[in-house]
Write a protein that holds these residues in place. Structure first.
Motif, mmCIF file in Angstrom:
data_model
loop_
_atom_site.group_PDB
_atom_site.id
_atom_site.type_symbol
_atom_site.label_atom_id
_atom_site.label_comp_id
_atom_site.label_asym_id
_atom_site.label_seq_id
_atom_site.Cartn_x
_atom_site.Cartn_y
_atom_site.Cartn_z
ATOM 1 N N ASN A 169 0.817 -1.218 0.000
ATOM 2 C CA ASN A 169 0.000 0.000 0.000
ATOM 3 C C ASN A 169 0.853 1.271 0.000
ATOM 4 O OD1 ASN A 169 -2.458 -1.188 -0.178
ATOM 5 N ND2 ASN A 169 -2.834 -1.244 2.027
ATOM 6 N N LYS A 211 0.145 3.002 -3.193
ATOM 7 C CA LYS A 211 -1.285 3.093 -3.521
ATOM 8 C C LYS A 211 -1.668 4.492 -3.998
ATOM 9 C CE LYS A 211 -5.753 1.742 -1.575
ATOM 10 N NZ LYS A 211 -6.413 1.206 -0.386
ATOM 11 N N ASN A 212 -1.127 5.511 -3.338
ATOM 12 C CA ASN A 212 -1.447 6.894 -3.728
ATOM 13 C C ASN A 212 -0.380 7.832 -3.171
ATOM 14 O OD1 ASN A 212 -2.147 7.581 -0.983
ATOM 15 N ND2 ASN A 212 -4.030 6.405 -1.314
ATOM 16 N N SER A 242 0.470 8.221 0.805
ATOM 17 C CA SER A 242 1.161 7.253 1.661
ATOM 18 C C SER A 242 2.454 7.869 2.176
ATOM 19 C CB SER A 242 1.460 5.966 0.890
ATOM 20 O OG SER A 242 2.549 6.183 0.009
ATOM 21 N N TRP A 286 0.318 2.627 -10.026
ATOM 22 C CA TRP A 286 0.022 2.377 -8.620
ATOM 23 C C TRP A 286 0.087 0.882 -8.290
ATOM 24 C CZ3 TRP A 286 0.687 6.893 -6.961
ATOM 25 C CH2 TRP A 286 0.129 8.015 -7.560
ATOM 26 N N TYR A 297 -1.034 -1.848 -4.867
ATOM 27 C CA TYR A 297 -1.707 -1.899 -3.563
ATOM 28 C C TYR A 297 -2.084 -3.339 -3.249
ATOM 29 C CZ TYR A 297 -5.540 -1.598 -6.937
ATOM 30 O OH TYR A 297 -6.354 -1.794 -8.014
ATOM 31 N N ASP A 345 -5.261 -5.591 -1.406
ATOM 32 C CA ASP A 345 -6.610 -5.644 -0.822
ATOM 33 C C ASP A 345 -6.707 -6.940 -0.042
ATOM 34 O OD1 ASP A 345 -7.629 -3.259 -1.858
ATOM 35 O OD2 ASP A 345 -8.071 -4.199 -3.795
ATOM 36 N N THR A 357 -0.091 1.201 5.478
ATOM 37 C CA THR A 357 0.912 0.134 5.416
ATOM 38 C C THR A 357 1.125 -0.570 6.758
ATOM 39 O OG1 THR A 357 2.691 1.712 5.852
ATOM 40 C CG2 THR A 357 2.177 1.259 3.545
ATOM 41 N N LYS A 387 -2.234 -5.719 -6.453
ATOM 42 C CA LYS A 387 -1.987 -5.087 -7.757
ATOM 43 C C LYS A 387 -0.551 -4.574 -7.692
ATOM 44 C CE LYS A 387 -2.519 -2.783 -11.630
ATOM 45 N NZ LYS A 387 -1.069 -2.546 -11.764
#
Lengths: 657, 282
Positions: free
Chosen positions: A90, A93-94, A97, A116, A118, A120, A149, A174
């Motif tokens: 994560n 992720k964006n 973070s 990106w 991440y 889930d 994280t 991902k």
């Protein structure tokens, strides 16, 4: 949850091992608490966090779907009310973070990812009491409302000491475009820090958890990993542990990889990998390289041959049956230069071996060294990065020097350059800006961490090797290694090992250099020489006044010399001085480094013309080498002038006649 | 003074002129190198009992330290020397001009006449040289763009490198060919005492008749030069100036100046060829 104690009389082999691990862990923890440095070496790691996973790679979508179980043994003496999981993926992720939020993008890989990535987690089911814990988790990292994280998961019921918690887990990852040693480029995948990973359980019942910081690496408990990887049929897989084929559906291939006594699992999958295999001692070594990298493969294999024996002799035998070396394709270079248990990544273009630089050897031996300084000696890389990167950089430099001598970094154009020389210069450039022994996130930048953790630690230990003797330092590191093997060492153990073999003075210097930013700079002042023959003048003596005219004073035949050597900084390191005389002879003196000043006095038939401190470059921590010598005569730089003149004349030729 | 016949133009006819050009390079080189070496000496190296031998010792501890402590100053001084370098390159061009003029003439060279003729040709030679440099820069820039555009499939790193190397080789040959043709034009300027446009026309005419010789006639000289540099580097390595011994530095100096002499002689030989090429209208 399973109570090991209630089933003790009928233990199955696997459970027996768990219980033995718990006892080993307890023994280790009590040793730490009592401050004992001389714990017996462990043959196996305490099995605290173990993972059984089945993972499927969708190579087109760059996704990994996985499920399986995680087992956590509460080896502490306290019941656990919660646990922490690291969701490192994560970090990508964006831009909120902790890893990516700096606008400067100055992480270990120096850049942000292109796509990106991440994770889930879909389910985290505790078999006892039979409940999915994931809905109760804290969505964000503690104290950081934007980061995901480091996740706290409250337990439905306390986990008693000695009990094992089994969690059924299902998650999908991902992958990002390669960044920070993980991700994909085209059909190449390197999958690291990819599963929900338990934070390290500390002896006091807390967890060593942290949000993934761009300057930090990792920390985890030892355990067993049993991971089945399902990849496209044409892919070549490299992974932690021993791998064997496993049944797979059509168009796919599966491999099952198992590893005991490790604390992480990474893998790679790429159809174009070419493979070299060799059995070195008891280790099956596999080298995976892109096409056209045969020379790199040979060099990496050769370095591993040397390194396994060299490090094995110094820091204890490599205990695993396999080692996989992955050389990523150049476009995915950010996944290279990293260590995982029984798997290391290197990197570099195919033509690197022809450049004169020992880049392939250096990265291979460095990452191999991590099998000890990180793999076996599983220090907390977030809290004390010097214990893995710093000590390992020293191991890298000293091993390359043992093999290649003065040209350990580069050997070309008639000028061999040593790794220690470059490392010393990098370390000196940052001086003692920050303490060596501090957390990765506490360094003000990764460049500072690089200079201080990697280079300054390596220079510190190289200094100890040269000042106190290699044999003694080797013994100290062997003591540290014996204690740290399959444990989680702290700086105190290193200091105690040094104290035991090199003495209190060395331990004091080490402690100061690590924690107090202590430094040292030796310098020479006032080199003087004068005739000591009888002076002319009027002298009152017992039998009357005597006048010695100047004309009767003989030309000087006896000289006295004088120079001042100073020590700046708090490190009191013994140092050697070399006195040069005008008849060409030289003389060595030793100064124990105590006090701040040493006065050189000499007498003899020759005139003292110069003093050089540390002529053999033993004190690599010396902040400034340019003030380490002084002489009565300025000799200029004729050789430099000659070389510059030649290069300039060639430049005027335009490079061609 | 009149021009030599095509068959008589030889570099060896003008040994003193060659040595004068070498001396000019030595002088300009010294002016550029001295400030830098003074900075090196002032860094503390000059006060070491063994002097700057320490900079050449194995391991590179003091060399790395010098670059760490004085790298910024060395860079600043080097930047400050750029105008002097430009002046040095102009003087080198003037020397080359004198070399071309001298090689073309018969009889004893009189300094005044040589300088007068060389100076007369210098503006056109400088314009030609600058134009050539600009053309070469454009070619190199284009090369950079083309090399960056080469596709890099993950699984074919060697093919990618070979494609890039081939592209670079092509660009370098084009740069060299332009330089060769420019030298032919320079020779034409001198030989025919013509204007720049006329010289270029003659060079192009030469290119049509003898394309390889006009563009790549310099290759044997360049290969010989590289061989001399390599041999000198090997011998210099064996002399090892990091060791004590007062003979080492003079020997290395002699070796390196030998390379410079060889470079000038090889350039003179190439100039002689270009003069012969343009001596007759084809």
């Amino acid at each position: 949850m399973t109570s090991a104690s209630s089933r003790c009389p009928k233990l199955e082999p696997r459970r027996r091992r768990v219980w033995a691990s718990a006892l080993a862990a307890l023994a280790f923890v009590s040793g730490v608490h009592e401050g004992r440095a001389a714990e017996p070496p462990l043959e196996h790691a305490p099995r605290v966090a173990s993972y059984t996973l089945q993972a499927r790679l969708d190579a087109d979508q760059h996704r990994v779907s996985a499920h399986g179980t995680i087992e956590l043994l509460n080896y502490t003496e306290l019941p656990l009310q919660e646990l922490y999981l690291h969701l490192y993926m994560n970090a990508f992720k964006n831009d909120e973070s902790l890893f990516l939020r700096s606008p400067f993008g100055a992480g270990r890989s120096g850049q942000h990812g292109g796509k990106w990535g991440y994770i889930d987690v879909k389910r985290l089911y505790a078999r006892e009491p039979g409940r999915d814990l994931w809905p109760d988790r804290a969505a964000k990292s503690p104290g950081d409302p934007d980061d995901e994280t480091d996740v706290r998961v409250p337990l439905a019921q306390p986990l008693a000491p000695g009990q094992t918690l089994t969690l059924e887990v299902e998650f999908e990852v991902k992958l990002p475009e390669v960044v920070e040693r993980t991700g994909y480029v085209d059909d190449y995948h390197f999958v690291a820090q990819w599963f929900p990973k338990l934070a390290r359980l500390m002896p006091d019942g807390s967890f060593a958890h942290f949000a993934f910081h761009p300057q930090s690496e990792f920390a985890a408990d030892f355990g067993s990993y049993d991971v089945t990887l399902d990849v496209p049929a044409g892919d070549v897989v490299g992974a932690t542990g021993q791998c064997e084929p496993s049944p797979a559906p059509a168009g796919r291939r599966a491999v099952r990889c198992r590893a005991d006594d490790v604390h992480d699992f990474a893998w790679t999958s790429w159809p174009a990998f070419q493979e070299r295999r060799e059995r070195i001692g008891s280790v099956d070594v596999r080298v995976l390289v892109p096409p056209g990298h045969a020379k790199n493969a040979e060099l990496e294999l050769d370095t591993v041959r040397f390194g396994l024996a060299h490090f094995g002799a110094r820091f204890g035998r490599y205990p695993y049956p396999t080692l996989t070396v992955v050389h990523p394709p150049e476009a995915a270079g950010d996944s290279g230069g990293m260590e995982y248990p029984t798997l290391i990544t290197t990197g570099g273009p195919w033509y690197t071996p022809y450049s004169g630089a020992r880049a392939i050897e250096a990265v291979t031996i460095h990452e191999l060294g991590h099998q000890w300084f990180y793999g076996l000696f599983a220090s907390d890389e977030h809290r004390f990065p010097f214990l893995d990167e710093g000590l390992n950089s020293y191991a890298e430099h000293s091993s390359l020097s043992a093999r290649y001598g003065l040209g350990s970094a580069f050997d070309g154009f008639g000028l061999p350059i040593a790794n220690e020389a470059l490392s010393r210069a990098i370390a000196a450039a940052r001086g003692a800006d920050e303490p060596i022994a501090q957390g990765a996130a506490d360094f003000y930048s990764f460049r500072s961490l690089g200079a201080i953790v990697y280079s300054r630690t390596a220079s510190l230990l190289s200094t100890f090797e040269r000042v106190y003797g290699k044999q003694k330092l080797d013994l100290a590191l062997a003591d540290y290694a014996a204690h740290a093997r399959f444990r989680h060492p702290e700086p105190a153990q290193l200091i105690e090992a040094v104290r035991g073999r090199l003495g209190d003075g060395a331990a004091k210097n080490l402690e100061r250099a690590l924690f107090e930013r202590a430094s040292v700079d030796y310098l020479v002042r006032d080199v003087q020489s004068a005739a000591s023959d009888p002076h002319a003048g009027v002298f009152d003596e017992a039998n009357g006044r005597r006048t010695v005219p100047r004309s009767e004073v003989r030309p000087p035949a006896h000289w006295v010399g004088h120079a001042i050597v100073l020590r700046h900084g708090a490190l009191e390191l013994p140092v050697q001085l070399e006195l040069s005389f005008d008849d060409g002879h030289r003389e060595r003196r030793d100064w124990n480094g105590e006090g701040t000043r040493y006065t050189v006095n000499c007498e003899g038939p020759a005139r003292l013309v110069g003093v050089t401190i540390d002529p053999e470059h033993r004190v690599l921590l010396d902040d400034d080498l340019s003030n380490n010598a002084a002489s009565a005569i300025d000799q200029g730089a004729p050789r430099s002038l000659e070389r510059l003149l030649y290069w300039t004349e060639l430049l005027l030729s335009g490079g061609l006649p | 003074m009149s021009a030599l016949g095509p068959g008589e133009i030889r570099a060896r006819r003008r040994p003193f002129l060659l040595l004068s050009v070498v001396f000019l390079r030595l002088l300009v080189g010294f002016c550029l190198a001295w400030p830098l070496s003074s900075l090196v000496a002032g860094s503390g190296v000059g006060l070491r009992p063994e002097g700057d031998r320490a900079l050449f010792e194995g391991g590179g501890y003091l060399l790395a330290e010098l670059l760490r402590l004085r790298g910024g100053e060395l860079e600043a001084v080097a930047r400050g020397l750029l105008p002097l370098l430009v002046l040095g390159l102009l003087l080198t061009a003037a020397g080359n001009s004198a070399l071309l003029v001298g090689l073309n003439l018969q009889g004893r060279l009189r300094l005044r006449e040589l300088l007068s003729r060389a100076t007369e040709r210098l503006p056109a030679l400088v314009v030609l040289g600058a134009g050539t440099a600009l053309g070469q820069a454009v070619l190199l820039g284009t090369g950079l763009l083309l090399v960056a555009a080469v596709p890099e499939p993950l699984a074919k790193p060697v093919a990618t490198s070979y494609a890039q190397a081939a592209l670079w080789l092509f660009i370098v040959l084009a740069v060299g060919a332009l330089g060769g043709l420019s030298d032919v034009a320079k020779a034409s300027l001198v030989r025919h005492e013509s204007r720049l446009g006329d010289a270029l026309r003659r060079a192009l005419k030469c290119l049509r008749h003898l394309p390889i010789r006009a563009t790549f006639g310099w290759v044997p000289a360049a290969v010989a030069f590289l061989a001399v540099v390599a041999v000198a580097a090997k011998l210099t390595e064996r002399c090892d100036v990091s060791q004590a011994g007062s003979w080492r530095l003079p020997v290395v100096f002699a070796l390196h100046q030998g390379v410079v002499i060889a470079a000038v002689a090889l350039r003179a030989a190439w100039f002689a060829r270009t003069l012969r090429l343009v001596a007759t209208d084809r």
